[in-house]
Scaffold this active site. Structure first.
Site, PDB file in Angstrom:
ATOM      1  N   GLU A  81       0.831  -1.209   0.000  1.00  0.00           N
ATOM      2  CA  GLU A  81       0.000   0.000   0.000  1.00  0.00           C
ATOM      3  C   GLU A  81       0.869   1.264   0.000  1.00  0.00           C
ATOM      4  O   GLU A  81       0.837   2.060   0.954  1.00  0.00           O
ATOM      5  CB  GLU A  81      -0.960   0.010   1.185  1.00  0.00           C
ATOM      6  CG  GLU A  81      -2.007  -1.083   1.086  1.00  0.00           C
ATOM      7  CD  GLU A  81      -3.127  -0.918   2.110  1.00  0.00           C
ATOM      8  OE1 GLU A  81      -2.929  -0.210   3.108  1.00  0.00           O
ATOM      9  OE2 GLU A  81      -4.196  -1.511   1.895  1.00  0.00           O
ATOM     10  N   GLU A 123      -6.474  -7.709  -0.531  1.00  0.00           N
ATOM     11  CA  GLU A 123      -6.827  -7.684   0.888  1.00  0.00           C
ATOM     12  C   GLU A 123      -8.284  -7.303   1.033  1.00  0.00           C
ATOM     13  O   GLU A 123      -8.776  -6.403   0.324  1.00  0.00           O
ATOM     14  CB  GLU A 123      -6.037  -6.599   1.642  1.00  0.00           C
ATOM     15  CG  GLU A 123      -4.624  -6.928   1.982  1.00  0.00           C
ATOM     16  CD  GLU A 123      -3.987  -5.783   2.794  1.00  0.00           C
ATOM     17  OE1 GLU A 123      -4.710  -5.076   3.528  1.00  0.00           O
ATOM     18  OE2 GLU A 123      -2.770  -5.598   2.665  1.00  0.00           O
ATOM     19  N   GLU A 172      -2.900  -4.116  15.488  1.00  0.00           N
ATOM     20  CA  GLU A 172      -4.032  -4.654  14.719  1.00  0.00           C
ATOM     21  C   GLU A 172      -4.616  -5.906  15.355  1.00  0.00           C
ATOM     22  O   GLU A 172      -5.241  -6.720  14.688  1.00  0.00           O
ATOM     23  CB  GLU A 172      -3.580  -4.928  13.277  1.00  0.00           C
ATOM     24  CG  GLU A 172      -3.263  -3.630  12.563  1.00  0.00           C
ATOM     25  CD  GLU A 172      -2.936  -3.814  11.087  1.00  0.00           C
ATOM     26  OE1 GLU A 172      -2.313  -4.822  10.745  1.00  0.00           O
ATOM     27  OE2 GLU A 172      -3.305  -2.932  10.303  1.00  0.00           O
ATOM     28  N   PHE A 182      -7.110  -6.381  17.115  1.00  0.00           N
ATOM     29  CA  PHE A 182      -8.565  -6.533  17.065  1.00  0.00           C
ATOM     30  C   PHE A 182      -9.108  -6.590  15.636  1.00  0.00           C
ATOM     31  O   PHE A 182     -10.304  -6.417  15.402  1.00  0.00           O
ATOM     32  CB  PHE A 182      -9.251  -5.433  17.883  1.00  0.00           C
ATOM     33  CG  PHE A 182      -8.998  -5.601  19.353  1.00  0.00           C
ATOM     34  CD1 PHE A 182      -9.469  -6.721  20.023  1.00  0.00           C
ATOM     35  CD2 PHE A 182      -8.250  -4.667  20.060  1.00  0.00           C
ATOM     36  CE1 PHE A 182      -9.206  -6.905  21.382  1.00  0.00           C
ATOM     37  CE2 PHE A 182      -7.983  -4.838  21.408  1.00  0.00           C
ATOM     38  CZ  PHE A 182      -8.463  -5.964  22.080  1.00  0.00           C
ATOM     39  N   HIS A 183      -8.218  -6.803  14.667  1.00  0.00           N
ATOM     40  CA  HIS A 183      -8.644  -6.938  13.271  1.00  0.00           C
ATOM     41  C   HIS A 183      -8.963  -8.409  13.014  1.00  0.00           C
ATOM     42  O   HIS A 183      -8.192  -9.289  13.377  1.00  0.00           O
ATOM     43  CB  HIS A 183      -7.494  -6.491  12.369  1.00  0.00           C
ATOM     44  CG  HIS A 183      -7.887  -6.220  10.956  1.00  0.00           C
ATOM     45  ND1 HIS A 183      -8.313  -7.200  10.097  1.00  0.00           N
ATOM     46  CD2 HIS A 183      -7.903  -5.059  10.242  1.00  0.00           C
ATOM     47  CE1 HIS A 183      -8.571  -6.660   8.909  1.00  0.00           C
ATOM     48  NE2 HIS A 183      -8.338  -5.358   8.980  1.00  0.00           N
TER      49      HIS A 183
HETATM   50  C1  GAL Z   1      -4.223  -2.487   4.992  1.00  0.00           C
HETATM   51  C2  GAL Z   1      -2.778  -2.946   5.154  1.00  0.00           C
HETATM   52  C3  GAL Z   1      -2.667  -4.175   6.028  1.00  0.00           C
HETATM   53  C4  GAL Z   1      -3.508  -4.020   7.252  1.00  0.00           C
HETATM   54  C5  GAL Z   1      -4.941  -3.753   6.841  1.00  0.00           C
HETATM   55  C6  GAL Z   1      -5.897  -3.600   8.002  1.00  0.00           C
HETATM   56  O1  GAL Z   1      -4.287  -1.136   4.735  1.00  0.00           O
HETATM   57  O2  GAL Z   1      -2.198  -3.226   3.903  1.00  0.00           O
HETATM   58  O3  GAL Z   1      -1.317  -4.370   6.358  1.00  0.00           O
HETATM   59  O4  GAL Z   1      -3.024  -2.943   8.002  1.00  0.00           O
HETATM   60  O5  GAL Z   1      -4.992  -2.558   6.119  1.00  0.00           O
HETATM   61  O6  GAL Z   1      -7.202  -3.359   7.562  1.00  0.00           O
END
Ligand code: GAL
Length: 662
Positions: free
Chosen positions: A150, A307, A355, A357-358
């Protein structure tokens, strides 16, 4: 395009084994097989593990992971690991840290803390890539290279002294002389004339409005600088493994920082990251816009969703979990619009870090969870539709999309602050979505001849060549609709004098003498019952006919919607921003006149998209409603493995993919 994916549709996600003890890796690979994972993205944030101190590398652990995956038949999208320089790097090269417009340093401790113009960063990053490419360039598991991550997500612009040097170099290349820069930037205004290149700076914090063209050039420069970082890594990879395709994950459609039209041709596979705004009830329409723009960046070729999230993310004010069935619907919406599979961030939800909690494919709760079960179902579903690989979406409708005009139109000190570029494009795209029409996004200079209808929701900045391109489209029999505040300035942001909409005045047969933006939340009624928002203007007909005029307010009687016939083509002009219902009514009318037809007659909330392949075509049906949807179709429904003879019923929230009888 180098062939990708090699065998099956891509299904998997970012895999960060360095966050887990090695004992977990074996379980990971077993679970990946259970879920039908075909591809993982490896090493995105592994720099500190691969090069623990400068010039000392440790690849043993990565060798073991790649061999483990390969042994299980899982392919690897191998990252170059350059997105997050390790602490030793920032300590050794403090000048590489990025600076904001008001001179503050962004420190390490998060990720992406590097200035895109830093020569130390470029050198260290390419040295790492050299080692990775040397070691794994011919590994049979590596089917895709994933450069950085990104680009520009957190630092798309840097205002430091090093960036200033490179900005001046970029400006010299663009303008050749200071005189030409002074001319282009309009520096006769406010005593801004430059007498020496060293006086030229990035657009740092200023007492009042800065120079608009300086700001626009800095946007252009910043996009080019990051592209140069990408190219430097890509060139190393190409030297070591010319046959392995290269990608970097883009952030279409909300990301403003980079001009992806100039990036896309540099990618072998266009890939995109997309996250829903959990609280947006129309998130699925937003998703369609992102997917359509990504496909368009890929020139209509298949692309890859690199993603997305299996459920909630962690970075919104409230992170809403996906409801049962939503993961499948969202995923198939990307696939319907051209993605060759679906990848997620990330394989296993992290136990530590920012991250944690992702959501992941394997949630904290483990495999006895709804998310895991839905992930496994999805893997099986993607396996069932693998034959769609290589098929393409071929719309006959396009919206113009242009990053440079987006940067320009949202500058300060304009007639209104309410014209939001994305909102304008989104409103057109959503209206077309509701009409069941799949839409491409096209750059203003693109060959438009394959489209029946092209809309220009907003194109404040346009070059002479692109304006002519739109004229040729109409002269060739196309139907064009141009929205307000378009064609106003040239590439240097100089007003096209003589009346608005400057570059399109003759084509549209309209001359506008004055803008009259509406007050906040104001609206204006048109004579045909439509409702305008945000914008109105005082227009005169100079060759067009008026289809509707303002019916109230100070502009009553002035044309608001016009049409000019040019041979077999038509050039429509809309001088206001319509509310959703009015815009949908207008687009229904114009697309019908232009002869555009959806794959099946539009149903409210039922998304239908066709992918055409060499052997067959595939109808994707996504039911976003709470009721069963009945759609005309004939063929074989691949997910439920049943024949369809005339009427396909898709349950509430359900998905179907029909291989159509020709
Ligand atoms: C994206 C990123 C990932 C992760 C994800 C979380 O922007 O490429 O590494 O951070 O968001 O939603």
């Amino acid at each position: 395009m180098k062939p990708f994916p090699p065998a099956a549709l891509a299904f998997g996600g970012d895999y960060n084994p360095e966050q887990w003890p090695e004992s977990t890796w074996t379980e990971d690979v077993e679970l990946m097989r259970e879920a039908g994972v075909t591809l993982v993205t490896l090493g995105v944030f592994s720099w500190a593990w691969l090069e623990p101190t400068e010039g000392e590398y440790d690849f043993d652990w990565l060798d073991r992971v790649i061999d483990l995956l390969h042994g299980a038949g899982i392919s690897v999208d191998l990252a170059t690991a350059t997105a997050s320089p390790p602490p030793w790097f920032s300590r050794a090269y403090p000048d590489s840290l990025p600076e904001t417009a008001d001179g503050r340093t962004m420190w390490p401790g998060s990720r992406q803390a590097y200035c895109p113009s830093s020569p130390d960063y470029r050198r260290a990053a390419t040295a790492l890539v050299e080692r990775i490419a040397e070691r794994y360039g011919e590994h049979p598991a590596v089917v895709l290279w994933h450069v950085n991550n990104e680009y520009g997500c957190h630092v798309s612009h840097c205002w430091c002294d090093r960036s200033a040097v490179e900005f001046r170099r970029w400006l010299r290349d663009r303008y050749g002389s200071l005189d030409r820069l002074n001319e282009a930037w309009g520096t006769a205004f406010w005593s801004q004339r430059y007498g020496d290149w060293e006086e030229v700076l990035p657009p740092r914090l200023t007492p009042s409005f800065g120079n608009p063209t300086q700001a626009l050039d800095f946007d252009r420069f910043s996009s080019d600088e990051l592209l140069a970082c990408y190219r430097a890594e890509r060139d190393v990879l190409l030297r070591h493994s010319p046959d392995v395709p290269v990608t970097t994950n883009l952030m279409v459609a909300k990301f403003k920082g980079l001009d992806y039209w100039s990036w896309a041709p540099e990618l072998d596979v266009v890939s995109n990251d997309h996250y829903l705004r959990g609280e947006d009830p129309l998130g699925h329409v937003d998703l369609a816009l992102a997917a359509d723009l990504t496909r368009s960046l890929a020139g209509g070729d298949p692309w890859l969703l690199m993603e997305s999230s299996t459920s909630a993310v962690n970075w919104q004010p409230r992170n809403i979990a996906k409801v049962p069935g939503q993961l499948r619907r969202n995923t198939f919406a990307h696939v319907a619009r051209g993605s060759e599979g679906a990848m997620f961030f990330q394989w296993r939800a992290s136990a530590a870090g920012a991250e944690k909690f992702h959501a992941g494919m394997v949630p904290h709760a483990g495999t006895d969870s709804r998310v895991w079960r839905e992930v496994c179902l999805l893997g099986a579903d993607l396996g069932r539709v693998a034959e769609i690989r290589g098929s393409v979406v071929q719309p006959d409708v396009a919206l113009l999309w242009d990053w440079q005009s987006w940067w320009a139109v949202e500058q300060q000190a304009h007639p209104t602050g309410d014209l939001d570029y994305i909102e304008q494009v989104r409103s057109y795209h959503a209206a077309l979505w509701r009409l069941g029409l799949t839409t491409d996004l096209a750059r203003p200079s693109a060959d438009l001849s394959r489209y029946r209808f092209v809309a220009v929701p907003s194109l404040y900045l346009v070059s002479d060549a692109s304006a002519e391109n739109l004229g040729s489209f109409v002269a060739g029999g196309g139907t064009l609709l141009v929205g307000p505040f378009s064609g106003i300035v040239d590439e240097s942001l100089r007003i096209r004098l003589g009346g608005y909409p400057g570059a399109f005045r003759d084509l549209l047969g309209v001359r506008v003498e004055e803008f009259s933006p509406l007050p906040a939340s104001g609206s204006v009624r048109l004579s045909d019952g439509k409702v305008g928002r945000i914008w109105s203007e005082h227009a005169h007909l100079t060759g067009a006919e008026s289809l509707a005029s303002y019916s109230s307010g100070p502009l009553a009687g002035s044309p608001a919607l016009t049409r000019r016939s040019v041979g077999d083509g038509q050039a429509w002009y809309l001088g206001t921003c319509l509310d959703d219902a009015s815009l949908q009514a207008l687009l229904r009318e114009v697309t019908t006149v232009a002869g555009c037809r959806p794959p099946v007659p539009a149903h409210d909330g039922v998304e239908v998209v066709r992918r055409d392949g060499a052997e067959a075509s595939y109808l994707f049906v996504l039911n976003h409603t709470a009721d069963p949807a009945v759609v005309p179709a004939r063929g074989r429904e691949l997910l439920g493995e049943a024949d369809v003879d005339g009427a396909l019923t898709v349950p509430p929230g359900g998905v179907a993919v029909v291989r159509e009888h020709r």
